[in-house]
Scaffold this active site. Structure first.
Site, PDB file in Angstrom:
ATOM      1  CE1 TYR A  33      16.812 -33.894 -16.193  1.00  0.00           C
ATOM      2  CE2 TYR A  33      18.743 -35.038 -17.166  1.00  0.00           C
ATOM      3  CZ  TYR A  33      17.969 -34.101 -17.230  1.00  0.00           C
ATOM      4  OH  TYR A  33      17.760 -32.929 -18.206  1.00  0.00           O
ATOM      5  NE  ARG A  52      23.287 -30.326 -12.465  1.00  0.00           N
ATOM      6  CZ  ARG A  52      23.825 -30.207 -14.108  1.00  0.00           C
ATOM      7  NH1 ARG A  52      24.011 -29.067 -14.529  1.00  0.00           N
ATOM      8  NH2 ARG A  52      23.906 -31.343 -14.633  1.00  0.00           N
ATOM      9  NE  ARG A 100      -2.559 -38.364 -10.137  1.00  0.00           N
ATOM     10  CZ  ARG A 100      -3.424 -37.126  -9.730  1.00  0.00           C
ATOM     11  NH1 ARG A 100      -4.440 -37.484  -9.061  1.00  0.00           N
ATOM     12  NH2 ARG A 100      -2.908 -36.448 -10.557  1.00  0.00           N
ATOM     13  CE  LYS A 147      20.854 -32.592 -15.601  1.00  0.00           C
ATOM     14  NZ  LYS A 147      20.538 -32.286 -16.708  1.00  0.00           N
ATOM     15  CD  GLU A 179      18.615 -23.537 -19.063  1.00  0.00           C
ATOM     16  OE1 GLU A 179      19.979 -23.774 -18.876  1.00  0.00           O
ATOM     17  OE2 GLU A 179      17.668 -23.511 -18.439  1.00  0.00           O
TER      18      GLU A 179
END
Ligand code: PLP
Length: 282
Positions: A33, A52, A100, A147, A179
């Protein structure tokens, strides 16, 4: 009035946007995301966010959900449809709908979803007072440079922070701050801004990237090195950055006052420099 959101090429009222229970984002958190801030209806740091995104997709062997131009149009149209002056656009790409099975499915179209959120960016009262943080162990995986939408450790950390009356939790690994749960972390000592170097241990923050450039342009020294929780406690200032909070001063950590207990001059200056540059570019 409900928001207009985007799902796989369509703009829809949020109640009508539906994704299959077999979407790999739902089943495996198999997706990535970006969050891009909006000021005056324009994006801050749009290109580096998309760079990114490209990197996150590449690291996971996932294709782009549409062309780069189309994705830009999705962002712009969402802002227009929802009349966003200040806020953000959240967008995510998942590996799509498949039976799945852990290994990646072949030739499955990705799912693209995006929506807007309103919220102060420039006139954020929290930036005036500064915010409190707590420290927590960093319990995340080893590819924090991607991310990923798998954010449960960060949700747990943010919940702990909220229960302690704090805004953010700084994560600690091997004695060093990595962070914040949704932010890059910095301290200021003797006029020098200190932040952890990029590696797989942290997300390469887009705001961090722009901040490093702007600091150099304004003769503010940045040193990229590891730093400890004790150094945060003893710092002249501490702050975090993210697309949504830009530069947010930290005034306490685990109940200990940091610096003067109010936003410090370096954080205030960097926030102003950042916003000035963003407004000038918009
Ligand atoms: N680090 C983590 C773990 C994050 O989740 C975020 C933002 O969500 C950041 C840093 C800051 O990144 P950016 O400046 O690109 O918003």
């Amino acid at each position: 009035m409900s928001r207009i959101v985007h799902l796989n090429g369509q703009f829809l009222p949020e109640e009508e946007a539906r994704v299959s229970i077999f979407d790999r984002g739902f089943v495996f958190a198999d997706g990535v995301y970006e969050v891009t801030a909006v000021v005056g209806g324009r994006f801050i740091d749009y290109d580096p966010h998309m760079e990114r995104l490209n990197r996150s997709l590449r690291e996971l062997d996932m294709g782009w959900p549409c062309s780069k131009d189309d994705l830009r149009a999705v962002h712009e149209d969402l802002v227009k449809h929802n009349g966003i002056d200040e806020g953000r656009v959240y967008m995510q790409v998942t590996r799509g709908v498949a039976e799945r099975d852990f290994a990646y499915p072949k030739d499955t179209p990705t799912t693209l979803m995006a929506f807007t959120q309103l919220g102060p960016v420039i006139a954020n009262p929290k930036a005036e007072t500064g915010v409190a943080a707590i420290s927590i162990p960093d319990i995340r995986w080893k590819r924090r440079d991607i991310k990923s939408i798998a954010l449960l450790p960060q949700c747990m950390g943010k919940e702990q922070a909220a229960r302690a009356g704090a805004y953010e939790a700084l994560m600690v690994e091997d004695g060093h701050i990595t962070e914040g749960t949704s932010s890059s972390a910095y301290i200021v000592k003797d006029g020098v801004v200190i932040t952890r170097p990029l590696s797989n241990s942290i997300l390469p923050g887009v705001t961090r990237r722009t901040l490093v450039r702007l600091a150099a342009e304004h003769q503010i020294r940045i040193e990229e090195r590891l730093f400890t929780l004790e150094e945060v406690r003893g710092a002249d200032e501490a702050f975090i950055t993210s697309a949504s909070s830009i530069v947010m001063p930290l005034v306490s950590i685990d109940g200990h006052t940091v610096g003067a207990g109010k936003p410090g001059p370096v954080a205030k200056r960097l926030r102003q420099v950042y916003l000035d540059a963003a407004l000038a570019a918009a």
